[in-house]
Design a protein around this motif. Structure first.
Motif, PDB file in Angstrom:
ATOM      1  N   SER A 100      33.772  96.844  43.170  1.00 53.65           N
ATOM      2  CA  SER A 100      32.416  97.260  43.581  1.00 53.65           C
ATOM      3  C   SER A 100      32.081  96.105  44.558  1.00 53.65           C
ATOM      4  CB  SER A 100      31.573  97.217  42.556  1.00 53.65           C
ATOM      5  OG  SER A 100      30.155  97.099  42.991  1.00 53.65           O
ATOM      6  N   ASN A 101      31.742  96.665  45.992  1.00 52.00           N
ATOM      7  CA  ASN A 101      31.302  95.724  46.898  1.00 52.00           C
ATOM      8  C   ASN A 101      29.837  94.790  46.494  1.00 52.00           C
ATOM      9  OD1 ASN A 101      33.368  96.198  49.100  1.00 52.00           O
ATOM     10  ND2 ASN A 101      32.616  98.120  49.083  1.00 52.00           N
ATOM     11  N   THR A 102      29.291  95.679  45.808  1.00 53.30           N
ATOM     12  CA  THR A 102      27.949  94.931  45.240  1.00 53.30           C
ATOM     13  C   THR A 102      28.420  93.466  44.575  1.00 53.30           C
ATOM     14  OG1 THR A 102      27.220  97.038  44.704  1.00 53.30           O
ATOM     15  CG2 THR A 102      25.908  95.253  44.067  1.00 53.30           C
ATOM     16  N   ASN A 103      29.234  93.665  43.862  1.00 55.10           N
ATOM     17  CA  ASN A 103      29.726  92.269  43.048  1.00 55.10           C
ATOM     18  C   ASN A 103      29.853  91.007  44.183  1.00 55.10           C
ATOM     19  OD1 ASN A 103      30.040  93.459  40.546  1.00 55.10           O
ATOM     20  ND2 ASN A 103      32.115  94.206  40.922  1.00 55.10           N
ATOM     21  N   TYR A 104      30.335  91.365  45.306  1.00 56.48           N
ATOM     22  CA  TYR A 104      30.504  90.266  46.224  1.00 56.48           C
ATOM     23  C   TYR A 104      29.419  89.919  46.976  1.00 56.48           C
ATOM     24  CZ  TYR A 104      34.859  88.795  44.757  1.00 56.48           C
ATOM     25  OH  TYR A 104      35.965  88.247  43.895  1.00 56.48           O
ATOM     26  N   VAL A 105      28.446  90.880  47.267  1.00 56.72           N
ATOM     27  CA  VAL A 105      27.073  90.682  47.714  1.00 56.72           C
ATOM     28  C   VAL A 105      26.366  89.797  47.011  1.00 56.72           C
ATOM     29  CG1 VAL A 105      24.768  91.598  48.593  1.00 56.72           C
ATOM     30  CG2 VAL A 105      27.106  92.794  49.078  1.00 56.72           C
ATOM     31  N   LEU A 106      26.391  90.011  45.650  1.00 57.49           N
ATOM     32  CA  LEU A 106      25.777  89.177  44.745  1.00 57.49           C
ATOM     33  C   LEU A 106      26.329  87.707  44.591  1.00 57.49           C
ATOM     34  CD1 LEU A 106      25.310  91.784  41.970  1.00 57.49           C
ATOM     35  CD2 LEU A 106      23.602  90.561  43.007  1.00 57.49           C
ATOM     36  N   ALA A 107      27.822  87.595  44.776  1.00 58.27           N
ATOM     37  CA  ALA A 107      28.374  86.412  44.800  1.00 58.27           C
ATOM     38  C   ALA A 107      27.844  85.448  45.843  1.00 58.27           C
ATOM     39  CB  ALA A 107      29.926  86.732  44.784  1.00 58.27           C
ATOM     40  N   GLY A 108      27.762  86.217  47.211  1.00 61.40           N
ATOM     41  CA  GLY A 108      27.273  85.490  48.069  1.00 61.40           C
ATOM     42  C   GLY A 108      26.039  84.782  48.034  1.00 61.40           C
ATOM     43  N   MET A 109      25.226  85.838  47.302  1.00 60.61           N
ATOM     44  CA  MET A 109      23.636  85.195  46.912  1.00 60.61           C
ATOM     45  C   MET A 109      24.043  84.102  45.961  1.00 60.61           C
ATOM     46  SD  MET A 109      22.186  89.160  46.475  1.00 60.61           S
ATOM     47  CE  MET A 109      20.381  88.566  46.105  1.00 60.61           C
ATOM     48  N   VAL A 110      24.902  84.298  45.058  1.00 64.04           N
ATOM     49  CA  VAL A 110      24.935  83.161  44.040  1.00 64.04           C
ATOM     50  C   VAL A 110      25.319  81.831  44.680  1.00 64.04           C
ATOM     51  CG1 VAL A 110      26.211  82.009  42.002  1.00 64.04           C
ATOM     52  CG2 VAL A 110      25.310  84.495  42.063  1.00 64.04           C
ATOM     53  N   VAL A 111      26.173  81.846  45.662  1.00 70.09           N
ATOM     54  CA  VAL A 111      26.634  80.530  46.468  1.00 70.09           C
ATOM     55  C   VAL A 111      25.260  79.982  47.180  1.00 70.09           C
ATOM     56  CG1 VAL A 111      27.892  79.830  48.338  1.00 70.09           C
ATOM     57  CG2 VAL A 111      28.787  81.397  46.840  1.00 70.09           C
ATOM     58  N   LYS A 112      24.418  80.818  47.566  1.00 73.30           N
ATOM     59  CA  LYS A 112      23.113  80.426  48.392  1.00 73.30           C
ATOM     60  C   LYS A 112      22.291  79.770  47.310  1.00 73.30           C
ATOM     61  CE  LYS A 112      19.582  81.030  51.679  1.00 73.30           C
ATOM     62  NZ  LYS A 112      19.043  82.318  52.325  1.00 73.30           N
ATOM     63  N   LYS A 113      22.209  80.220  46.016  1.00 74.95           N
ATOM     64  CA  LYS A 113      21.427  79.612  44.988  1.00 74.95           C
ATOM     65  C   LYS A 113      21.917  78.457  44.452  1.00 74.95           C
ATOM     66  CE  LYS A 113      17.552  80.225  42.937  1.00 74.95           C
ATOM     67  NZ  LYS A 113      17.183  81.650  41.822  1.00 74.95           N
ATOM     68  N   VAL A 114      23.284  78.372  44.461  1.00 75.25           N
ATOM     69  CA  VAL A 114      23.748  77.042  43.979  1.00 75.25           C
ATOM     70  C   VAL A 114      23.683  76.124  44.938  1.00 75.25           C
ATOM     71  CG1 VAL A 114      25.934  75.852  42.961  1.00 75.25           C
ATOM     72  CG2 VAL A 114      25.213  78.148  42.330  1.00 75.25           C
ATOM     73  N   THR A 115      24.020  76.238  46.127  1.00 74.23           N
ATOM     74  CA  THR A 115      23.989  75.145  47.131  1.00 74.23           C
ATOM     75  C   THR A 115      22.713  75.110  47.862  1.00 74.23           C
ATOM     76  OG1 THR A 115      24.966  76.553  48.720  1.00 74.23           O
ATOM     77  CG2 THR A 115      26.451  75.594  47.295  1.00 74.23           C
ATOM     78  N   GLY A 116      22.015  76.229  48.230  1.00 76.61           N
ATOM     79  CA  GLY A 116      21.025  76.008  49.161  1.00 76.61           C
ATOM     80  C   GLY A 116      21.255  76.285  50.537  1.00 76.61           C
ATOM     81  N   HIS A 117      22.606  76.722  50.510  1.00 75.32           N
ATOM     82  CA  HIS A 117      23.047  77.125  52.085  1.00 75.32           C
ATOM     83  C   HIS A 117      23.816  78.423  51.737  1.00 75.32           C
ATOM     84  CE1 HIS A 117      23.851  72.530  52.035  1.00 75.32           C
ATOM     85  NE2 HIS A 117      22.844  72.888  52.806  1.00 75.32           N
ATOM     86  N   SER A 118      23.664  79.316  53.073  1.00 76.13           N
ATOM     87  CA  SER A 118      24.479  80.441  53.101  1.00 76.13           C
ATOM     88  C   SER A 118      25.947  80.323  52.491  1.00 76.13           C
ATOM     89  CB  SER A 118      24.120  81.198  54.198  1.00 76.13           C
ATOM     90  OG  SER A 118      25.055  80.538  55.254  1.00 76.13           O
ATOM     91  N   TYR A 119      26.530  81.503  52.051  1.00 78.50           N
ATOM     92  CA  TYR A 119      27.750  81.609  51.689  1.00 78.50           C
ATOM     93  C   TYR A 119      28.824  81.362  53.017  1.00 78.50           C
ATOM     94  CZ  TYR A 119      27.783  86.465  53.709  1.00 78.50           C
ATOM     95  OH  TYR A 119      27.751  87.246  54.535  1.00 78.50           O
ATOM     96  N   ALA A 120      28.093  81.779  54.272  1.00 73.72           N
ATOM     97  CA  ALA A 120      28.888  81.681  55.619  1.00 73.72           C
ATOM     98  C   ALA A 120      28.801  80.254  55.992  1.00 73.72           C
ATOM     99  CB  ALA A 120      28.142  82.380  56.532  1.00 73.72           C
ATOM    100  N   ASP A 121      27.695  79.516  55.778  1.00 74.04           N
ATOM    101  CA  ASP A 121      27.923  77.894  56.072  1.00 74.04           C
ATOM    102  C   ASP A 121      28.833  77.043  54.978  1.00 74.04           C
ATOM    103  OD1 ASP A 121      26.034  78.134  58.009  1.00 74.04           O
ATOM    104  OD2 ASP A 121      24.313  77.487  56.724  1.00 74.04           O
TER     105      ASP A 121
END
Length: 384
Positions: A196-217
């Motif tokens: 499910s691609n939704t899983n990794y959209v959410l994973a990217g959102m978790v990265v931002k919540k944990v770090t304050g930065h986007s998954y890309a950054d």
């Protein structure tokens, strides 16, 4: 890989080589005639209809580059051995690596619930983020519906008329998740497996919540920079592919004329952290070699990444395991390889390596409707 994963139309198409041996990995041996078999497999893909192929292999004997076919059908320009291309779901391994680094730093845990970091986001039609862990996102055992299987989304993004009209639209991650939440879960969390691609959209959102930065950054700071991946980028809303690059081609299943379309330009937010990235074969080899070689994660986190769950396959097909954005398979000669595949409009890519990270192969087809990627991997690692 054995399991073709991507964003083009469907999430997973199982296409494994029948009769692979479930035996321990063999010691690497020099290929007969160098990489001649790999080149022949690339040529065969072009003969089968793929516009062009580019790839690179690195082993103890050095680096080999191979190309076949065309990078531009209009100008008859050959594919280049330095081509950059959209890697689709290979992005997922980068996202998972960031989350495992964050776990190693004590900033989050794989056993945290999704709702802990994204309260109220995974809810509706039976979805419940309070019962799903980050680990289950990363190994696709969450049961969360795959947004790319939504019929309206498919018509808008993967249908001929929809793509030509909406190819430059921007999709917010939350919108992609909301599409999934209009459907029932595939299964209760932890009871089965489904890509499910939704899983990794959410994973990217978790990265931002944990770090304050986007998954890309975070990917740029933690992986791209330290490994000097100069051809690798997360384009955001940029619709072009940086040069050097070839064109990307698609045949839309709903096109009655069965024409070949140039789909190079698109807004990759439709894939978000499930498949946004652009790279080249040299960078992908460097990344997977560093990852499996233990240079990006502590031993404990790499071990977690390599804990696989079985992927459903047809009767008689060999075992395929999915870890935390790492797939494991046994080839016909018994060798074990790890990596990921990725598909997005006009682009099919694979990046794989031996368990020690010392023999790597990455390659790309610039067409999304045909071609035997498994044959290329078999030729490289199991030359006859």
């Amino acid at each position: 890989m054995s399991v073709r994963t991507g964003l083009v139309g469907v999430a997973v198409v199982v296409s494994v080589t029948a009769g692979a041996l479930a035996t321990p990995a063999l010691a690497d041996a020099p290929a007969k005639d160098g990489h001649r078999a790999t080149q022949q497999a690339m040529d065969a893909a072009v003969a089968a209809g793929v516009p062009g192929v580019t790839g690179q292999a690195t082993d103890k004997y050095g680096t080999w580059k191979g190309t076949s076919g065309l990078g531009d059908l209009r100008t008859n320009t050959p594919r280049g051995d330095r081509d950059r291309y959209r890697v689709g779901s290979i992005t997922k391994t980068f996202v998972a690596t960031v989350l495992l680094q964050l776990e190693a730093e004590g900033r989050m845990s794989l056993d945290d619930t999704v709702d802990h970091w994204l309260p109220g986001v995974v809810t509706g039609h039976g979805h419940d983020g309070r019962k799903i862990t980050v680990r289950q996102l990363l190994n696709h055992t969450s049961g969360i519906y795959n947004y790319t299987e939504d019929k309206d989304f498919q018509q808008t993004v993967f249908g001929r008329d929809g793509f030509l009209k909406h190819r430059y639209d921007t999709w917010a991650p939350g919108k992609l998740v909301s599409v999934a939440m209009t459907h029932k879960p595939d299964f209760a969390p932890g009871t089965s497996w489904n890509y499910s691609n939704t899983n990794y959209v959410l994973a990217g959102m978790v990265v931002k919540k944990v770090t304050g930065h986007s998954y890309a950054d975070e990917i740029r700071r933690r992986i791209i920079g330290p490994l000097h991946l100069r051809a690798t980028s997360l384009p955001g809303t940029t619709v072009t592919v940086p040069r050097p690059a070839s064109r990307a081609y698609s045949k839309f299943p709903d096109d009655p004329d069965k024409k070949t379309y140039d789909v190079t330009e698109l807004n990759p937010t439709l894939a978000s952290s499930a498949g946004e990235m652009i790279s080249d074969s040299a960078d992908l080899n460097r990344f997977y070699s560093a990852l499996l070689g233990g240079r990006l994660l502590p031993a404990a986190q790499l071990a977690e990444m390599k804990k696989t769950v079985p992927v459903p396959t047809e009767k008689g097909e060999p075992e395929v395991g999915y870890g935390l954005a790492l797939m494991r398979q046994k080839l016909s000669c018994g060798k074990e390889i790890w990596g990921h595949s990725g598909g997005i409009h006009g682009s099919g890519s694979d990046a794989v390596t031996t368990p020690d990270g010392r023999h790597t192969l990455s390659f790309n087809f610039n067409g999304d409707w045909t071609g035997d990627s498994q044959a290329v991997m078999e030729a490289e690692f199991c030359p006859k």
